[in-house]
Structure formats: structure tokens, C-alpha cells
Design an enzyme around this catalytic site. Structure first.
Site: not given
Length: 276
Positions: A2-3, A93, A116, A157
Site C-alpha cells: 500500500p502506497e 492475521h 506481516r 540533498r
DNA sequence: ATTGGTTCCTGCTGGC
DNA sequence: TGCCAGCAGGAACCAA
């Protein structure tokens, strides 16, 4: 995985189906996920009515009237399952369940399922993002970011642009898949130092981010392994991925092979010929 | 300060 | 065909 688009899809689905419902019962089947659930989770949200569901970066926020909001993160493999009675027994889960009831007596069970266990469920007192340490540090939302805004957060950066896009303090909500895709759309090399992205490239990258994320939301997200929409439907954007997972296949622009390499422990996919 | 590497966790995949 | 090592990855954490 999931993003932002997958979380947005989940939040849109939730909003449409649970707004106005009241939290009737909270069942935790383990002490927590990445972090412990708040000890008094059930007491603090029981009886509260859901007024909104919103998203910040990859976090979903279930807003409750006169109670702290419920903050969740799906991690790698998390999904939210919404189902009407009769409720099947929880799977191995299914870590947390909120049983919901509407004013007219309709019932729904909202389950956080996460094999997970990289996910997170917490409370957000007062509902303000700044109230939570994990939300406070987040960078701007990429869904509507402009070129100058993006250039400003990248300036100075030295890290590769791919790594910078994954840093949630730089831009919030982009993960590995959409970082690769946005860079391809902008024809920028994933190895390029973030600080060397000038105005033109920043404009292209901002446009790449906005378009790939919006396209993915329209498709219901990408279902590679784990993502599912509320109700279990798959997302379809994985069919439209141009570089991610396509090592060895022909670039759609120049027909030379897409290459894969590791960057900071993550797989990066790119076209060395098109992306500079 | 920023950057890179490691770790958590389970399920799936690929090579033998 | 079946086994199992290795990979997948978000982000906290640590070290440099």
C-alpha cells in the site's frame, strides 16, 4: 504494497460505507502490530460515531465525534476488510476488529488484517495531524505538489532522487512502485542527486508524481500481492506500470530493455536510455 | 544533518 | 513435483 493510491482507495471505500456508523465493540486479538495498540483503545472509542475518513500520506484516519481519531497504517501487507453479518470467524492475521452499527441498526465489521504486521493502529487525540509524532514530520502531499514546491524540498540533498522520493519527510506517501514510475514519466534517472534537479526537471517530476498517483487512484490502486479495496476487490493499476517489475522488457518509449538494480536495499526499475 | 544499512514479519517465487 | 532459500518492502532505528 500500500502506497498513497492504495490507502486513498481504502479510505474512499471506507468513507462511503461507514460514515455515520457508531463503534459498538472493539476486539484486539494481539497486543499490537509494529507498536502496541493503545491500552485503553476500546474504552476511548466505544460508542463514538464516525464522522469522516481521511488520508495523510500513507496513513488512514477514521475521525470520530467526541473521541480520538483512529490512525492506521497498512505497512506492507495490511488491508482493511469490511463485511456485514454473519461475521466469519477471524483469521490468523485479523488483529483488530471494530464492530459498527448504524442508527437504523445496520451492522458492519471493520477488520485490520496484516500478515506481516508492519502496520500500525493508534489514536490521534484531537484529530489534528500535529498531535501525532509520526504525522508531524511528514513532507508535502505529492498528489497536488507543484514544481517549485518539489524543488524546494529537494534542494541541497545529495541522496539519489529515488531515495529522496521514498523519504516521507521530503514527500509524503510515495513508495517504491510510484517513485520508479514517476521518475520514468519525468525521464529522470533514479541515480541523479536530488539537489541537481533544476526547475524544468522539478516541474516534470511534480507532474509525473501527480499524474501517476491520480491514475492509480482512478484504477483502484495496484494489486501486486496484498492490496485490496474495501470489500476485497483488486486494484488494476499494475497493468499500467511502465517500468516497475518489467526488468528485461522493452521500454515503451525507446524499446531498449528496462533495467533493475538495487538502491538502498530497494529494487529500482528504469530505462537507462530515456532517463537522465 | 544527512545518509546508508539493518531489522522486523510472512507469503510467494524461482531454482534445483 | 516438492522443497526451501531468498526476496518483497515501510519505516524505525542505529551507526557513520
Amino acid at each position: 504494497m500500500p502506497e498513497l493510491p492504495e490507502v486513498e482507495t481504502v479510505c474512499l471505500g471506507l468513507r462511503a460505507r461507514v460514515r455515520g456508523f457508531t463503534v459498538d465493540r472493539v476486539t484486539a486479538r494481539r497486543p499490537g502490530l509494529r507498536f502496541p495498540f493503545p491500552a485503553d483503545l476500546a474504552e476511548r472509542i466505544a460508542g463514538a460515531r464516525i464522522t469522516a475518513v481521511r488520508r495523510r500520506a500513507k496513513y488512514g484516519i477514521i475521525v470520530l465525534a467526541d473521541a480520538p481519531a483512529v490512525l492506521f497504517h497498512l505497512g506492507m501487507s495490511g488491508r482493511i476488510v469490511l463485511e456485514p453479518p454473519p461475521y466469519p470467524p477471524p483469521g490468523p492475521h485479523d488483529h483488530l476488529a471494530l464492530e459498527l452499527v448504524s442508527a437504523s441498526g445496520a451492522q458492519l465489521r471493520l477488520t485490520f488484517r496484516d500478515p506481516r504486521r508492519f502496520g500500525l493502529v493508534d489514536l490521534l487525540p484531537g484529530g489534528a495531524d500535529a498531535a501525532h509524532p509520526r504525522l508531524r514530520e511528514l513532507g508535502p502531499e505529492p498528489l497536488d505538489i507543484t514544481g517549485p514546491e518539489l524543488r524546494a524540498v529537494l534542494r541541497g540533498r545529495a541522496a539519489p532522487i529515488k531515495a529522496a522520493l521514498l523519504d516521507q519527510r521530503v514527500v509524503a506517501g510515495v513508495g517504491n512502485i510510484y517513485a520508479c514510475e514517476a521518475l520514468f514519466r519525468a525521464r529522470i534517472s533514479p541515480r541523479r542527486r536530488a539537489g541537481t534537479v533544476g526547475p524544468r526537471r522539478a516541474e516534470a517530476l511534480a507532474a509525473g508524481l501527480r499524474s501517476v498517483l491520480a491514475d492509480a487512484i482512478r484504477a483502484g490502486g495496484s494489486t501486486l500481492r496484498d492490496h485490496a479495496q474495501i470489500g476485497g476487490e483488486a486494484g488494476w493499476f499494475q497493468r499500467e506500470l511502465l517500468v516497475y517489475g518489467r526488468a528485461g522488457e522493452a521500454c515503451i518509449a525507446c524499446a531498449r530493455p528496462i533495467r533493475q538494480f538495487r538502491q538502498g536495499g530497494r529494487s529500482t526499475f528504469h530505462c537507462p536510455a530515456c532517463q537522465r
